[in-house]
Structure formats: C-alpha cells, structure tokens
Design a protein around this motif. Structure first.
Motif, PDB file in Angstrom:
ATOM      1  N   SER A 131      -7.240  50.464  25.998  1.00 16.28           N
ATOM      2  CA  SER A 131      -6.362  50.510  27.156  1.00 16.28           C
ATOM      3  C   SER A 131      -6.977  51.344  28.277  1.00 16.28           C
ATOM      4  O   SER A 131      -6.972  50.953  29.446  1.00 16.28           O
ATOM      5  CB  SER A 131      -5.003  51.083  26.747  1.00 16.28           C
ATOM      6  OG  SER A 131      -4.210  51.306  27.873  1.00 16.28           O
ATOM      7  N   ALA A 132      -7.523  52.505  27.907  1.00 10.54           N
ATOM      8  CA  ALA A 132      -8.172  53.363  28.898  1.00 10.54           C
ATOM      9  C   ALA A 132      -9.375  52.662  29.504  1.00 10.54           C
ATOM     10  O   ALA A 132      -9.623  52.751  30.710  1.00 10.54           O
ATOM     11  CB  ALA A 132      -8.581  54.685  28.246  1.00 10.54           C
ATOM     12  N   ALA A 133     -10.122  51.952  28.668  1.00  8.45           N
ATOM     13  CA  ALA A 133     -11.328  51.255  29.157  1.00  8.45           C
ATOM     14  C   ALA A 133     -10.947  50.152  30.142  1.00  8.45           C
ATOM     15  O   ALA A 133     -11.556  50.011  31.202  1.00  8.45           O
ATOM     16  CB  ALA A 133     -12.114  50.674  27.983  1.00  8.45           C
ATOM     17  N   THR A 134      -9.945  49.376  29.811  1.00  3.90           N
ATOM     18  CA  THR A 134      -9.556  48.285  30.714  1.00  3.90           C
ATOM     19  C   THR A 134      -8.962  48.839  32.008  1.00  3.90           C
ATOM     20  O   THR A 134      -9.192  48.273  33.086  1.00  3.90           O
ATOM     21  CB  THR A 134      -8.543  47.337  30.050  1.00  3.90           C
ATOM     22  OG1 THR A 134      -7.471  48.098  29.519  1.00  3.90           O
ATOM     23  CG2 THR A 134      -9.181  46.526  28.958  1.00  3.90           C
ATOM     24  N   THR A 135      -8.227  49.927  31.925  1.00  2.00           N
ATOM     25  CA  THR A 135      -7.694  50.548  33.146  1.00  2.00           C
ATOM     26  C   THR A 135      -8.840  51.030  34.030  1.00  2.00           C
ATOM     27  O   THR A 135      -8.816  50.844  35.249  1.00  2.00           O
ATOM     28  CB  THR A 135      -6.765  51.725  32.811  1.00  2.00           C
ATOM     29  OG1 THR A 135      -5.710  51.264  31.985  1.00  2.00           O
ATOM     30  CG2 THR A 135      -6.193  52.370  34.059  1.00  2.00           C
ATOM     31  N   SER A 136      -9.839  51.631  33.399  1.00  2.00           N
ATOM     32  CA  SER A 136     -10.998  52.109  34.147  1.00  2.00           C
ATOM     33  C   SER A 136     -11.722  50.947  34.826  1.00  2.00           C
ATOM     34  O   SER A 136     -12.087  51.029  36.001  1.00  2.00           O
ATOM     35  CB  SER A 136     -11.947  52.834  33.179  1.00  2.00           C
ATOM     36  OG  SER A 136     -13.174  53.093  33.804  1.00  2.00           O
ATOM     37  N   ILE A 137     -11.904  49.870  34.096  1.00  2.00           N
ATOM     38  CA  ILE A 137     -12.587  48.701  34.658  1.00  2.00           C
ATOM     39  C   ILE A 137     -11.773  48.122  35.805  1.00  2.00           C
ATOM     40  O   ILE A 137     -12.299  47.756  36.855  1.00  2.00           O
ATOM     41  CB  ILE A 137     -12.817  47.634  33.564  1.00  2.00           C
ATOM     42  CG1 ILE A 137     -13.908  48.109  32.601  1.00  2.00           C
ATOM     43  CG2 ILE A 137     -13.207  46.298  34.173  1.00  2.00           C
ATOM     44  CD1 ILE A 137     -14.087  47.212  31.403  1.00  2.00           C
ATOM     45  N   ARG A 138     -10.456  48.066  35.604  1.00  2.00           N
ATOM     46  CA  ARG A 138      -9.597  47.493  36.639  1.00  2.00           C
ATOM     47  C   ARG A 138      -9.657  48.324  37.920  1.00  2.00           C
ATOM     48  O   ARG A 138      -9.725  47.776  39.020  1.00  2.00           O
ATOM     49  CB  ARG A 138      -8.169  47.395  36.132  1.00  2.00           C
ATOM     50  CG  ARG A 138      -7.208  46.709  37.088  1.00  2.00           C
ATOM     51  CD  ARG A 138      -5.862  46.437  36.415  1.00  2.00           C
ATOM     52  NE  ARG A 138      -5.361  47.592  35.714  1.00  2.00           N
ATOM     53  CZ  ARG A 138      -4.718  48.588  36.294  1.00  2.00           C
ATOM     54  NH1 ARG A 138      -4.528  48.582  37.579  1.00  2.00           N
ATOM     55  NH2 ARG A 138      -4.291  49.610  35.571  1.00  2.00           N
ATOM     56  N   LEU A 139      -9.633  49.638  37.785  1.00  2.00           N
ATOM     57  CA  LEU A 139      -9.680  50.502  38.968  1.00  2.00           C
ATOM     58  C   LEU A 139     -11.037  50.394  39.668  1.00  2.00           C
ATOM     59  O   LEU A 139     -11.109  50.380  40.894  1.00  2.00           O
ATOM     60  CB  LEU A 139      -9.389  51.961  38.577  1.00  2.00           C
ATOM     61  CG  LEU A 139      -7.930  52.233  38.198  1.00  2.00           C
ATOM     62  CD1 LEU A 139      -7.777  53.637  37.668  1.00  2.00           C
ATOM     63  CD2 LEU A 139      -7.013  52.021  39.384  1.00  2.00           C
ATOM     64  N   ASP A 140     -12.101  50.323  38.877  1.00  2.00           N
ATOM     65  CA  ASP A 140     -13.424  50.128  39.481  1.00  2.00           C
ATOM     66  C   ASP A 140     -13.476  48.795  40.197  1.00  2.00           C
ATOM     67  O   ASP A 140     -14.047  48.669  41.272  1.00  2.00           O
ATOM     68  CB  ASP A 140     -14.519  50.172  38.406  1.00  2.00           C
ATOM     69  CG  ASP A 140     -14.877  51.596  38.041  1.00  2.00           C
ATOM     70  OD1 ASP A 140     -15.470  51.794  36.971  1.00  2.00           O
ATOM     71  OD2 ASP A 140     -14.555  52.507  38.821  1.00  2.00           O
ATOM     72  N   ASP A 141     -12.879  47.790  39.582  1.00  2.00           N
ATOM     73  CA  ASP A 141     -12.870  46.460  40.187  1.00  2.00           C
ATOM     74  C   ASP A 141     -12.100  46.482  41.506  1.00  2.00           C
ATOM     75  O   ASP A 141     -12.461  45.777  42.443  1.00  2.00           O
ATOM     76  CB  ASP A 141     -12.226  45.437  39.242  1.00  2.00           C
ATOM     77  CG  ASP A 141     -13.229  44.864  38.273  1.00  2.00           C
ATOM     78  OD1 ASP A 141     -12.816  44.137  37.357  1.00  2.00           O
ATOM     79  OD2 ASP A 141     -14.432  45.158  38.433  1.00  2.00           O
ATOM     80  N   ASN A 142     -11.034  47.262  41.575  1.00  2.00           N
ATOM     81  CA  ASN A 142     -10.252  47.338  42.825  1.00  2.00           C
ATOM     82  C   ASN A 142     -11.128  47.764  43.983  1.00  2.00           C
ATOM     83  O   ASN A 142     -11.088  47.167  45.059  1.00  2.00           O
ATOM     84  CB  ASN A 142      -9.102  48.348  42.678  1.00  2.00           C
ATOM     85  CG  ASN A 142      -7.944  47.770  41.892  1.00  2.00           C
ATOM     86  OD1 ASN A 142      -7.892  46.562  41.674  1.00  2.00           O
ATOM     87  ND2 ASN A 142      -7.046  48.614  41.454  1.00  2.00           N
ATOM     88  N   VAL A 143     -11.930  48.790  43.754  1.00  2.00           N
ATOM     89  CA  VAL A 143     -12.809  49.283  44.819  1.00  2.00           C
ATOM     90  C   VAL A 143     -13.852  48.226  45.153  1.00  2.00           C
ATOM     91  O   VAL A 143     -14.110  47.939  46.326  1.00  2.00           O
ATOM     92  CB  VAL A 143     -13.487  50.603  44.398  1.00  2.00           C
ATOM     93  CG1 VAL A 143     -14.487  51.048  45.454  1.00  2.00           C
ATOM     94  CG2 VAL A 143     -12.443  51.692  44.188  1.00  2.00           C
ATOM     95  N   ALA A 144     -14.455  47.651  44.132  1.00  2.00           N
ATOM     96  CA  ALA A 144     -15.512  46.652  44.363  1.00  2.00           C
ATOM     97  C   ALA A 144     -14.953  45.424  45.074  1.00  2.00           C
ATOM     98  O   ALA A 144     -15.580  44.905  46.004  1.00  2.00           O
ATOM     99  CB  ALA A 144     -16.149  46.247  43.041  1.00  2.00           C
TER     100      ALA A 144
ATOM    101  N   ALA B  45      -6.579  51.053  20.119  1.00  2.00           N
ATOM    102  CA  ALA B  45      -5.771  50.485  21.203  1.00  2.00           C
ATOM    103  C   ALA B  45      -5.730  51.425  22.404  1.00  2.00           C
ATOM    104  O   ALA B  45      -5.841  50.974  23.557  1.00  2.00           O
ATOM    105  CB  ALA B  45      -4.354  50.202  20.705  1.00  2.00           C
ATOM    106  N   THR B  46      -5.609  52.706  22.155  1.00  2.00           N
ATOM    107  CA  THR B  46      -5.595  53.681  23.248  1.00  2.00           C
ATOM    108  C   THR B  46      -6.917  53.660  23.996  1.00  2.00           C
ATOM    109  O   THR B  46      -6.947  53.661  25.238  1.00  2.00           O
ATOM    110  CB  THR B  46      -5.335  55.091  22.706  1.00  2.00           C
ATOM    111  OG1 THR B  46      -4.143  55.092  21.931  1.00  2.00           O
ATOM    112  CG2 THR B  46      -5.220  56.112  23.830  1.00  2.00           C
ATOM    113  N   PHE B  47      -7.997  53.631  23.231  1.00  2.00           N
ATOM    114  CA  PHE B  47      -9.321  53.611  23.856  1.00  2.00           C
ATOM    115  C   PHE B  47      -9.505  52.348  24.688  1.00  2.00           C
ATOM    116  O   PHE B  47      -9.973  52.398  25.832  1.00  2.00           O
ATOM    117  CB  PHE B  47     -10.409  53.696  22.781  1.00  2.00           C
ATOM    118  CG  PHE B  47     -11.782  53.505  23.348  1.00  2.00           C
ATOM    119  CD1 PHE B  47     -12.433  52.294  23.208  1.00  2.00           C
ATOM    120  CD2 PHE B  47     -12.413  54.516  24.042  1.00  2.00           C
ATOM    121  CE1 PHE B  47     -13.690  52.102  23.748  1.00  2.00           C
ATOM    122  CE2 PHE B  47     -13.669  54.335  24.585  1.00  2.00           C
ATOM    123  CZ  PHE B  47     -14.318  53.121  24.441  1.00  2.00           C
TER     124      PHE B  47
END
Lengths: 204, 133
Positions: free
Chosen positions: A31-44, A27-29
C-alpha cells in the motif's frame, strides 16, 4: 490404538495468526509503495501535461503574423506606451507579457500571409478563489494559479489549467512561451516546474 | 515448520520484488524526466537556429548550449565528464550532399549528452536548413 497424523487446532491457529501478521505486513508495504508511486506519478504527469500545453500553444501560434502581434498594456505602461491599462499595444523586445493577441495566416494559400484570421489571443485567467496578489488564497499550495484561456476566432477555450504563470517574450522573430505550474510531492512539498517553448515567427 | 519457512521465504521474495519494482519505477521516472529536458532543449535550439542567417550557420559547428532545468534553472543537465565547453548540448552543422554554392543546404543536428539518472544519456534531433525561396 490408531493414532492419526495431522495438525492440532492450536497449531493451525498459531500458523493462521502468523500468516495473517505476515500478510498484513506485506499489504501495508504494498500500500505504501503504490501510494508512493501514485504521488510520484502525479508530479510527472503534471510536468508532462505542462510540456504538452506549451507545445500546443506553440502550434496555435506558429502561423502568427508578427506584424499583428500585440500585448495587453498594464498600469506600468501608462503613459509611456499606452493611454490606459487594458489596451493592445506594440510589444517591446525582451519584455515578458501574460496576455497577447495576434492574427494568423489562414493557410488558404501556401506561404501567403496576406489572408489573416480574426484576432486570436492568450491570457491567464486566475481561478475562482484566487486573486492575483502573489499569495496562496485557497491554501492549495499554488500561488495565483489559473487557466490559460485561448481566444480562437471569438471562441474562448481553456487550453491548460493549474498554471501559476504564463508569459510570452518576443525577441526579434523568436517568441518564447513559458508556462509554470506546480504539484505536490510525496513529502508534501510543492514542486514547481517550468516548460519553455521557442517559436520562430516567420510570417510578416 | 517446513511449510511455514517456505511461506516466509516466498513472502520475503515478494517484498523484495516489490521494493525493486518501486525503485526501478522511480529511476525510470528520473530518466524520462531528463530525456524530456533534453528533447525540449534540442527542439528549442533548432527553432532558434531558424533565425540565424544562412551565411553564419556553418560557423556554429561545435557550439555548445545549456539545457534549461525543470525549474527554469540555467543548467538542468550535467554534461559528461571531460566535456570541452562544459555544456551538455552541442550543435553540428554539415553541408548536405545536395548543397550547392548558390543554394546551400545544411544538415543541422542538436545533440545533448549528459550524466544523471543514467551513466550517459544521449538525445539528438536533426533537420535540414536552407534558404527559403
């Protein structure tokens, strides 16, 4: 004596706790992965939104009558090309400006630019909490950010937001529209990006 | 014990799959970003060519152009290895089948070839150009 097979309570407890630890790790992993994707998506998403805004500006400007194209004078233009700042003056080739005004062919008659609309224009309005001073006044990582306001036949429309710069540069009949924005990356650093649109103004 | 090992193998596979998914997603983002740069450069180049005199248009065959980067830098995409002029973009001008001496009509293609997130990216836009009557 009848010995029944099965698990003892201790074994079950042990397995449950091991499983809980493994699931917590997963779950921790995730969560970190989805946060990373979300932040990358923000820039894109911010970059794509900026590109779409630049295209939208060029679409509005395409029927522009080049002889009616004017730029807003600043203090630097006084007294050579303007009597005072805030006047609409003739553009200088190759000079970038943040506020422009023009009239467009109405489109009522095909290929005929004799009928023109009321003056339309674009200008960058700095957002509340920010001052056009080259500094990040509201501590959001963006400098002098604002909205690109379009004056469309007397109606003000906010065409794009979170813009650090919006400039219009005329070279002959080629108009270059440049929009600049920024977004925060995964590392917390502000990444800046630019969208350029070139437009050929064919109406006289 | 067997069930526990099975469960742990499944967990490892799940984590691996999620990791691959994240990596692929970021890779696709890069690819998409480069494609947007190429598309924007081609569109802007075709628009710029509208200002070129029709008589000089054929002389632009094979001319290269740079792709502006996302930060406004002069070179946003790296050209393929062995590229003749070292620029990722290229213009192609060929006469259309219906082109006449008195009324020239050209097929103009703006193409960008680059290497970056992919081993070889390729994007092209094409239009017709002729004298406006």
């Amino acid at each position: 004596m009848n010995r029944q097979s099965g698990f003892t309570l201790v074994e079950l407890t042990l397995v449950a706790s091991l499983l809980a630890m493994v699931m917590a790790g997963i779950a921790t992993f995730l969560s970190a992965a989805t946060t990373s994707i979300r932040l990358d998506d923000n820039v894109a998403v911010a970059m794509e939104s900026l590109q779409r805004s630049a295209i939208r500006v060029s679409q509005v400007m395409r029927p522009c009558s080049i002889s009616t194209y004017r730029v807003l004078s600043t203090a630097a233009d006084v007294p050579l090309t303007a009597a005072a700042a805030g006047e609409w003056i003739e553009p200088v080739d190759g000079e970038s400006r943040a506020a422009i005004q023009f009239r467009s062919a109405t489109g009522a008659l095909s290929l005929n630019a004799e009928q023109l609309t009321d003056p339309r224009g674009f200008r960058l309005e700095v957002e509340t909490g920010e001052t056009a001073n080259g500094a990040d006044d509201d501590n959001d990582g963006m400098v002098d950010e604002g909205r690109l306001m379009m004056n469309y036949d007397g109606i003000p429309v906010a065409l794009a937001s979170n813009l650090e710069a919006a400039t219009f540069t005329l070279n002959g009949r080629l108009l270059t529209i440049t929009l600049q924005s920024a977004a925060r990356t995964r590392a917390g650093v502000m990444q800046r990006f630019v969208a350029n649109e070139v437009l050929y103004l064919r109406n006289n | 014990m067997v069930e526990l090992l099975t469960g742990m193998v499944i967990a490892v596979l799940l984590i691996g799959a999620a990791l691959v998914g994240v990596t692929q997603h970021q890779s696709q983002r890069r690819v998409h970003g480069e494609q947007i740069l190429a598309m924007s450069a081609c569109r802007n180049m075709l628009e710029t060519l509208r200002s070129v005199d029709m008589a000089t248009l054929p002389t632009l065959e094979g001319q290269g152009f740079e792709v502006i980067g996302q930060n406004g830098e002069a070179r946003g995409l790296t050209p393929l290895q062995g590229d003749a002029d070292g620029m990722a973009g290229e213009i192609h001008v060929t006469p259309h089948a219906r082109s006449q001496t008195s009324n020239p009509l050209y097929v103009v293609t703006a193409r960008v070839r680059w290497r970056g997130a992919t081993r070889g990216g390729n994007f092209a836009m094409q239009t017709l150009m002729g004298e406006r009557r």
